[in-house]
Design a protein around this motif. Structure first.
Motif, PDB file in Angstrom:
ATOM      1  N   PRO A  74       0.799  -1.228   0.000  1.00  0.00           N
ATOM      2  CA  PRO A  74       0.000   0.000   0.000  1.00  0.00           C
ATOM      3  C   PRO A  74       0.836   1.286   0.000  1.00  0.00           C
ATOM      4  O   PRO A  74       0.396   2.301  -0.516  1.00  0.00           O
ATOM      5  N   ASP A  75       2.026   1.239   0.562  1.00  0.00           N
ATOM      6  CA  ASP A  75       2.866   2.437   0.667  1.00  0.00           C
ATOM      7  C   ASP A  75       4.024   2.364  -0.307  1.00  0.00           C
ATOM      8  O   ASP A  75       5.149   2.033   0.068  1.00  0.00           O
ATOM      9  N   CYS A  76       3.732   2.674  -1.549  1.00  0.00           N
ATOM     10  CA  CYS A  76       4.834   2.697  -2.510  1.00  0.00           C
ATOM     11  C   CYS A  76       4.717   3.946  -3.365  1.00  0.00           C
ATOM     12  O   CYS A  76       3.632   4.468  -3.574  1.00  0.00           O
ATOM     13  N   PRO A  77       5.845   4.444  -3.826  1.00  0.00           N
ATOM     14  CA  PRO A  77       5.840   5.647  -4.658  1.00  0.00           C
ATOM     15  C   PRO A  77       5.260   5.355  -6.036  1.00  0.00           C
ATOM     16  O   PRO A  77       5.253   4.210  -6.486  1.00  0.00           O
ATOM     17  N   GLU A  78       4.774   6.398  -6.709  1.00  0.00           N
ATOM     18  CA  GLU A  78       4.269   6.245  -8.073  1.00  0.00           C
ATOM     19  C   GLU A  78       5.405   6.109  -9.071  1.00  0.00           C
ATOM     20  O   GLU A  78       5.210   5.572 -10.154  1.00  0.00           O
ATOM     21  N   GLN A  79       6.550   6.630  -8.717  1.00  0.00           N
ATOM     22  CA  GLN A  79       7.734   6.461  -9.552  1.00  0.00           C
ATOM     23  C   GLN A  79       8.974   6.507  -8.679  1.00  0.00           C
ATOM     24  O   GLN A  79       8.954   7.068  -7.590  1.00  0.00           O
ATOM     25  N   MET A  80      10.012   5.877  -9.193  1.00  0.00           N
ATOM     26  CA  MET A  80      11.279   5.826  -8.487  1.00  0.00           C
ATOM     27  C   MET A  80      12.391   6.083  -9.499  1.00  0.00           C
ATOM     28  O   MET A  80      12.241   5.768 -10.675  1.00  0.00           O
ATOM     29  N   ALA A  83      19.171   3.788 -10.632  1.00  0.00           N
ATOM     30  CA  ALA A  83      20.335   3.837 -11.522  1.00  0.00           C
ATOM     31  C   ALA A  83      20.158   4.908 -12.596  1.00  0.00           C
ATOM     32  O   ALA A  83      20.455   4.696 -13.763  1.00  0.00           O
ATOM     33  N   GLY A  84      19.614   6.054 -12.193  1.00  0.00           N
ATOM     34  CA  GLY A  84      19.452   7.177 -13.110  1.00  0.00           C
ATOM     35  C   GLY A  84      18.265   7.070 -14.046  1.00  0.00           C
ATOM     36  O   GLY A  84      18.085   7.935 -14.900  1.00  0.00           O
ATOM     37  N   GLN A  85      17.471   6.036 -13.916  1.00  0.00           N
ATOM     38  CA  GLN A  85      16.308   5.820 -14.792  1.00  0.00           C
ATOM     39  C   GLN A  85      15.017   5.903 -13.976  1.00  0.00           C
ATOM     40  O   GLN A  85      14.954   5.382 -12.863  1.00  0.00           O
ATOM     41  N   THR A  86      13.988   6.503 -14.540  1.00  0.00           N
ATOM     42  CA  THR A  86      12.695   6.560 -13.876  1.00  0.00           C
ATOM     43  C   THR A  86      11.943   5.257 -14.112  1.00  0.00           C
ATOM     44  O   THR A  86      11.851   4.769 -15.235  1.00  0.00           O
ATOM     45  N   VAL A  87      11.439   4.694 -13.039  1.00  0.00           N
ATOM     46  CA  VAL A  87      10.626   3.481 -13.092  1.00  0.00           C
ATOM     47  C   VAL A  87       9.260   3.849 -12.530  1.00  0.00           C
ATOM     48  O   VAL A  87       9.159   4.353 -11.414  1.00  0.00           O
ATOM     49  N   HIS A  88       8.222   3.625 -13.326  1.00  0.00           N
ATOM     50  CA  HIS A  88       6.855   3.911 -12.891  1.00  0.00           C
ATOM     51  C   HIS A  88       6.325   2.708 -12.120  1.00  0.00           C
ATOM     52  O   HIS A  88       6.535   1.570 -12.521  1.00  0.00           O
ATOM     53  N   VAL A  89       5.638   2.989 -11.018  1.00  0.00           N
ATOM     54  CA  VAL A  89       5.082   1.934 -10.174  1.00  0.00           C
ATOM     55  C   VAL A  89       3.564   2.104 -10.154  1.00  0.00           C
ATOM     56  O   VAL A  89       3.062   3.165  -9.794  1.00  0.00           O
ATOM     57  N   GLY A  90       2.860   1.053 -10.581  1.00  0.00           N
ATOM     58  CA  GLY A  90       1.410   1.091 -10.580  1.00  0.00           C
ATOM     59  C   GLY A  90       0.842   0.072  -9.618  1.00  0.00           C
ATOM     60  O   GLY A  90       1.531  -0.863  -9.210  1.00  0.00           O
ATOM     61  N   HIS A  91      -0.415   0.281  -9.250  1.00  0.00           N
ATOM     62  CA  HIS A  91      -1.115  -0.630  -8.340  1.00  0.00           C
ATOM     63  C   HIS A  91      -2.209  -1.376  -9.079  1.00  0.00           C
ATOM     64  O   HIS A  91      -2.842  -0.837  -9.979  1.00  0.00           O
ATOM     65  N   THR A  92      -2.435  -2.593  -8.672  1.00  0.00           N
ATOM     66  CA  THR A  92      -3.568  -3.361  -9.153  1.00  0.00           C
ATOM     67  C   THR A  92      -4.301  -3.904  -7.927  1.00  0.00           C
ATOM     68  O   THR A  92      -3.695  -4.085  -6.872  1.00  0.00           O
TER      69      THR A  92
END
Length: 137
Positions: A74-80, A83-92
């Motif tokens: 439940p407590d995670c960022p929308e993006q991180m 290593a210098g790259q943006t990773v999008h984090v989505g929820h299901t």
């Protein structure tokens, strides 16, 4: 929108990431719906995901998006930034995949990992991880 840096605290060494991957087919993908199993050490998704992405096979390519279960994480960022790259984090909220994480790599594909809860006993975790890579969970 929230984001997390990849360096808020020391990361586990790659050898400390508990990950088992299924054998790839000759086409580079597994013939299973589960590509491996991951046993994070804590419920801190930002920390654990940073360590996980750092040890994935190069053949999987750069992971640009991650889909996690909202009840499990439940407590995670929308993006991180990892290593210098943006990773999008989505929820299901899919009831069919409460203990999986989906990793997406543009041009390479989708990789699904069984997530063994952090508090799982060693013997049970070993069994779950073995089943995931040999039977496709």
């Amino acid at each position: 929108m929230t984001s997390a840096s990849s360096s808020p605290s020391p990361l586990p060494a790659p050898r400390e990431v508990r990950l088992r991957l299924a054998e790839p087919t000759r086409f580079g993908r597994t013939a299973r719906r589960i590509d491996g199993a991951w046993w994070p050490r804590s419920d801190d998704l930002a920390r654990e995901l940073t360590a996980l992405l750092g040890v994935l096979p190069r053949a999987w390519g750069r992971i640009s998006s991650v889909l996690v279960n909202g009840d499990t994480w439940p407590d995670c960022p929308e993006q991180m930034v990892i290593a210098g790259q943006t990773v999008h984090v989505g929820h299901t909220d899919s009831p069919t995949a409460p203990h999986t994480v989906c990793l997406l790599a543009p041009g390479r594909g989708r990789y699904d990992l069984l997530v063994v809860p952090p508090a799982t006993a060693q013997a049970e975790a070993d069994l779950l991880m073995e089943r995931a890579v040999t039977q496709g969970a």
